[in-house]
Design an enzyme around this catalytic site. Sequence first.
Site, PDB file in Angstrom:
ATOM      1  N   TYR A  51       0.819  -1.206   0.000  1.00 27.23           N
ATOM      2  CA  TYR A  51       0.000   0.000   0.000  1.00 27.23           C
ATOM      3  C   TYR A  51       0.859   1.265   0.000  1.00 27.23           C
ATOM      4  CZ  TYR A  51      -3.585  -3.363   1.603  1.00 27.23           C
ATOM      5  OH  TYR A  51      -4.421  -4.438   1.738  1.00 27.23           O
ATOM      6  N   GLY A 202     -18.841   0.192  -1.076  1.00 25.47           N
ATOM      7  CA  GLY A 202     -19.804   1.211  -0.665  1.00 25.47           C
ATOM      8  C   GLY A 202     -21.232   0.937  -1.095  1.00 25.47           C
ATOM      9  N   LEU A 204     -23.109  -1.414  -0.078  1.00 24.82           N
ATOM     10  CA  LEU A 204     -23.894  -1.926   1.041  1.00 24.82           C
ATOM     11  C   LEU A 204     -23.861  -0.993   2.252  1.00 24.82           C
ATOM     12  CD1 LEU A 204     -22.867  -5.693   0.737  1.00 24.82           C
ATOM     13  CD2 LEU A 204     -25.052  -4.664   0.098  1.00 24.82           C
ATOM     14  N   THR A 205     -23.684   0.290   2.011  1.00 25.11           N
ATOM     15  CA  THR A 205     -23.752   1.269   3.089  1.00 25.11           C
ATOM     16  C   THR A 205     -25.157   1.846   3.158  1.00 25.11           C
ATOM     17  OG1 THR A 205     -23.086   3.100   1.649  1.00 25.11           O
ATOM     18  CG2 THR A 205     -21.330   1.876   2.756  1.00 25.11           C
ATOM     19  N   LYS A 207     -26.005   4.755   2.642  1.00 26.32           N
ATOM     20  CA  LYS A 207     -26.166   5.846   1.698  1.00 26.32           C
ATOM     21  C   LYS A 207     -27.351   5.546   0.767  1.00 26.32           C
ATOM     22  CE  LYS A 207     -22.744   6.315  -1.166  1.00 26.32           C
ATOM     23  NZ  LYS A 207     -21.397   6.640  -1.695  1.00 26.32           N
TER      24      LYS A 207
END
Length: 302
Positions: A51, A202, A204-205, A207
Amino acid sequence: MRKRQLGKSDLFVSEVGLGCMSLGTEEKHALSLVDRAINLGINYLDTADLYDAGVNEELVGKAIKHQRNEIILATKVGNKWKEDKTGWTWDPSKAYIKTAVKDSLKRLQTDYIDLYQLHGGTIEDHIDETIEAFEELKQEGVIRYYGISSIRPNVIKEYLSKSNIVSIMMQYSLLDRRPEEWFSIIKEHNVSVIARGPLAKGLLTKKPLGEKSTSKGYLTYSEAELKSVLSMLEQVDSSHTMTELALQYCLHQDVVGTVIPGASKLKQLIENAEAGSSERLSQQTYEQLQTLTKFDKYAQHR
């Protein structure tokens, strides 16, 4: 934050950990996210030498320097950066692993790693040599335990039968249920699953659906299928947010040791931690979630 034992080790990790890849490279921001994660009860931090070409390890090292003993620190090895940093090559050799671990220890500002993971792997690797490297590092006290990060069934079977791994990191979520095919054999070997990508980029958030990027679909879900399934998932259980449903779905299986969603913003971090501490799913809700989503399988010969 509830904790679970990782495999047959004496590592007890928070049910929600922090996937550190999303921290970014701005030091003040990254350090504040890690510090807040620890304050929220997260004790498992997962990074990798890959990373940001080692910068991520350096930031994590700075963040935990004065509270090292409170943290279960995990990093990964096997991807070797080219000299010009334009890419990397795969190197699971004993010589490379024993050199790379020294570099990781220096960046992390620690003299031991709690969980050292092979960051990939193929069936063509000299697996016995790789295992030997990890076992020697354990004997030297440089690492406490080791695991692999892999979605290749043949590689997973080799390490389960030949090594003393305590964990297998796998992409796992409501929208990617492929690991479930292997849960029984993983559990038989007293190994834990570390679930990366539990929020499916994202999708499955909590939002609103209209703010989620569905145009390219997801894995074998077409755009239309993805919009439909997300809409149905939102209607399953009004007592849980979508984020809570997603993380608690993964944690419903006791073979899962921890889920490690990433977070680039404080709001995301808090939401993930709270979701991990939320009420467990009922068996009825769990089964309903399964009926609404696909259960694909991995290609067998990988």
